[in-house]
Design a protein around this motif. Structure first.
Motif, PDB file in Angstrom:
ATOM      1  N   PRO A   4       7.096  -7.264  90.092  1.00  0.00           N
ATOM      2  CA  PRO A   4       8.435  -7.690  90.518  1.00  0.00           C
ATOM      3  C   PRO A   4       9.558  -6.970  89.746  1.00  0.00           C
ATOM      4  O   PRO A   4       9.550  -6.985  88.508  1.00  0.00           O
ATOM      5  N   LEU A   5      10.459  -6.380  90.497  1.00  0.00           N
ATOM      6  CA  LEU A   5      11.471  -5.505  89.903  1.00  0.00           C
ATOM      7  C   LEU A   5      12.327  -6.179  88.821  1.00  0.00           C
ATOM      8  O   LEU A   5      12.654  -5.557  87.813  1.00  0.00           O
ATOM      9  N   PHE A   6      12.689  -7.439  89.047  1.00  0.00           N
ATOM     10  CA  PHE A   6      13.525  -8.135  88.057  1.00  0.00           C
ATOM     11  C   PHE A   6      12.747  -8.344  86.764  1.00  0.00           C
ATOM     12  O   PHE A   6      13.263  -8.114  85.676  1.00  0.00           O
ATOM     13  N   LYS A   7      11.472  -8.720  86.899  1.00  0.00           N
ATOM     14  CA  LYS A   7      10.683  -9.023  85.704  1.00  0.00           C
ATOM     15  C   LYS A   7      10.259  -7.771  84.948  1.00  0.00           C
ATOM     16  O   LYS A   7       9.960  -7.827  83.761  1.00  0.00           O
ATOM     17  N   PHE A  11      16.045  -4.078  87.546  1.00  0.00           N
ATOM     18  CA  PHE A  11      17.457  -4.482  87.659  1.00  0.00           C
ATOM     19  C   PHE A  11      17.702  -5.738  86.839  1.00  0.00           C
ATOM     20  O   PHE A  11      16.755  -6.422  86.432  1.00  0.00           O
ATOM     21  N   GLU A  13      20.751  -9.076  85.774  1.00  0.00           N
ATOM     22  CA  GLU A  13      21.268 -10.340  86.293  1.00  0.00           C
ATOM     23  C   GLU A  13      22.031 -10.198  87.603  1.00  0.00           C
ATOM     24  O   GLU A  13      21.904 -11.027  88.494  1.00  0.00           O
ATOM     25  N   PHE A  16      19.668  -9.670  90.317  1.00  0.00           N
ATOM     26  CA  PHE A  16      18.959 -10.931  90.535  1.00  0.00           C
ATOM     27  C   PHE A  16      19.727 -11.823  91.511  1.00  0.00           C
ATOM     28  O   PHE A  16      19.172 -12.351  92.474  1.00  0.00           O
ATOM     29  N   VAL A  17      21.031 -11.940  91.263  1.00  0.00           N
ATOM     30  CA  VAL A  17      21.875 -12.770  92.146  1.00  0.00           C
ATOM     31  C   VAL A  17      21.932 -12.157  93.546  1.00  0.00           C
ATOM     32  O   VAL A  17      21.792 -12.863  94.554  1.00  0.00           O
ATOM     33  N   ALA A  20      18.694 -12.743  95.379  1.00  0.00           N
ATOM     34  CA  ALA A  20      18.595 -14.135  95.841  1.00  0.00           C
ATOM     35  C   ALA A  20      19.427 -14.333  97.108  1.00  0.00           C
ATOM     36  O   ALA A  20      18.969 -14.947  98.076  1.00  0.00           O
ATOM     37  N   LEU A  21      20.650 -13.793  97.096  1.00  0.00           N
ATOM     38  CA  LEU A  21      21.524 -13.913  98.274  1.00  0.00           C
ATOM     39  C   LEU A  21      20.888 -13.228  99.481  1.00  0.00           C
ATOM     40  O   LEU A  21      20.840 -13.779 100.586  1.00  0.00           O
ATOM     41  N   VAL A  23      17.632 -12.350 100.168  1.00  0.00           N
ATOM     42  CA  VAL A  23      16.467 -13.001 100.768  1.00  0.00           C
ATOM     43  C   VAL A  23      16.890 -14.322 101.421  1.00  0.00           C
ATOM     44  O   VAL A  23      16.317 -14.736 102.431  1.00  0.00           O
ATOM     45  N   GLY A  24      17.923 -14.941 100.886  1.00  0.00           N
ATOM     46  CA  GLY A  24      18.448 -16.171 101.491  1.00  0.00           C
ATOM     47  C   GLY A  24      19.026 -15.907 102.869  1.00  0.00           C
ATOM     48  O   GLY A  24      18.778 -16.665 103.817  1.00  0.00           O
ATOM     49  N   VAL A  25      19.784 -14.822 103.009  1.00  0.00           N
ATOM     50  CA  VAL A  25      20.358 -14.458 104.312  1.00  0.00           C
ATOM     51  C   VAL A  25      19.230 -14.279 105.326  1.00  0.00           C
ATOM     52  O   VAL A  25      19.264 -14.826 106.437  1.00  0.00           O
ATOM     53  N   ALA A  26      18.186 -13.541 104.940  1.00  0.00           N
ATOM     54  CA  ALA A  26      17.068 -13.300 105.853  1.00  0.00           C
ATOM     55  C   ALA A  26      16.344 -14.606 106.179  1.00  0.00           C
ATOM     56  O   ALA A  26      15.985 -14.859 107.341  1.00  0.00           O
TER      57      ALA A  26
END
Lengths: 200, 180
Positions: A4-7, A11, A13, A16-17, A20-21, A23-26
């Motif tokens: 996972p790219l964030f971990k 990339f 913070e 990260f936000v 989240a936005l 994948v939420g839109v999708a």
């Protein structure tokens, strides 16, 4: 290993936000597109007249499970860094049953009520109000439930392959079979109990 | 007759997307969450954080000392500065884009023909309470346990799924009048 790219620090913070936005839109988009923001369509699953819920869910699970498996096999994704729920079975049995009961009584689940409310479905707003109340209640009575809620091994994730002693690939293969059987059986049942309703 | 004409003049909403296609879209969104941040999707956690933030505003001392709320209010990050909160904000946008583009965004209440609006809304609140309480006990809802847990082959995800659908059928038999 990249993901996972964030971990893995590809990339930070801000990314990260944004992730989240995104994948939420999708998530919201495809729930609404598929008809899962419609309480009549959602509950029709339980009267066997419309198998959309199971079709969408099982397809999504199979696609994501196959994706995870292949990306891990290719060495692109480190599955050890992906969060997997621990096996707290009894709280999940009781809690899951309550969520299911609330689903057919209230018409939604926590996720589907979001695209429903923002497209004007007022019953989804009532359901959401209930959600906030139910969670508030849980938080307030938590002290009395804490020991039950912690039942089971919360320290390590338990997966079907480890539990059954099979290879992950074989479990995914069976999952695909079960999904295909469900799709086939669903179409049979729909034909019998009358499908193609609440289609808008 | 004129009202019928007006009815027809209204833009007909589009039909829903093929469920398998919608499922592929949803599955790819879920896979993207795993690849990008190493976790799946969720929903009930965002409501929990909203509750925690509200409790913190109304009764700050209680929010910082009570065993459940303090998990959310005494961390380095504010309760609403969280993956699931941002993800639900995204869902609001995604749901609106799809609904408005398809002509399905309009004020209405989904219910069967044999039940009053008032009863439907009361059942919606009651169902919401059950789901909210249950999701916290289970540690997740349909998104976090069934979808995410299902895809990661988590035993808890599949146990959740079976109990969720089993209880759903029981509930549907009890409130048949609401929907059919």
């Amino acid at each position: 290993m990249m993901a996972p790219l964030f971990k893995t620090g590809v990339f930070g913070e801000v990314g990260f936000v944004l992730a989240a936005l995104l994948v939420g839109v999708a998530f919201g988009f495809f729930l609404e597109r598929g008809g899962l923001a419609n309480a009549r369509k959602l509950t029709a699953q339980f009267y066997l007249t419309d198998f959309t819920v199971l079709r969408v869910m099982f397809t999504a699970i199979v696609v994501a499970a196959l994706g995870l498996m292949w990306l891990a096999l290719l060495g692109v994704l480190d599955l050890g860094l992906v969060y997997i729920s621990p096996a707290r079975i009894w709280p999940v049995v009781v809690g899951g049953s309550l969520v299911g009961l609330g689903f057919s009584v209230g018409g939604y689940c926590p996720g589907t009520s979001v695209p429903a409310l923002v497209t004007g479905k007022l019953d989804a707003g009532a359901y959401m109000g209930g959600l906030l109340l139910g969670i508030l209640l849980y938080g307030e009575v938590f002290n009395g439930l804490a020991s039950f809620a912690a039942t089971g091994d919360a320290s390590s994730p338990l997966t079907l392959d480890r539990w059954l002693g099979l290879s992950p690939a074989l479990v995914v293969f069976f999952l695909v079979l079960i999904a295909l059987l469900t799709f086939w059986g669903g179409s049979k049942l729909e034909a019998r109990f009358g499908g193609e309703e609440a289609d808008s | 007759m004129s009202s019928k004409g007006a009815e027809q003049a209204r833009i007909e909403p589009e039909r829903y997307m093929n469920p398998y296609l919608a499922g592929v879209g949803l599955g790819l969104a879920l896979l993207a969450a795993f690849v990008l941040v190493g976790r799946g999707l969720g929903a009930s956690g965002a409501y929990t954080r909203l509750d925690a933030a509200l409790v913190e505003v109304v009764a700050p001392e209680h929010a910082h000392s009570q065993s459940y709320w303090k998990r959310y209010t005494t961390r380095a990050k504010a309760p609403l500065d969280n993956f699931l909160v941002y993800q639900v904000l995204g869902m609001i946008l995604g749901g609106m884009i799809s609904g408005y583009a398809a002509g399905r965004a309009r004020r209405e209440i989904y219910k069967g023909p044999r039940i009053s609006v008032r009863s439907r809304l009361l059942l919606a609140v009651g169902g919401g309470m059950m789901s909210g309480f249950g999701a916290r006990l289970a540690g997740g809802c349909t998104s976090g346990h069934a979808l995410t847990g299902g895809a990661t082959l988590a035993v808890s995800g599949w146990v959740f799924m079976m109990c969720f659908f089993g209880a759903g059928f029981v509930g549907a038999a009890l409130v048949r009048r609401q929907w059919r």
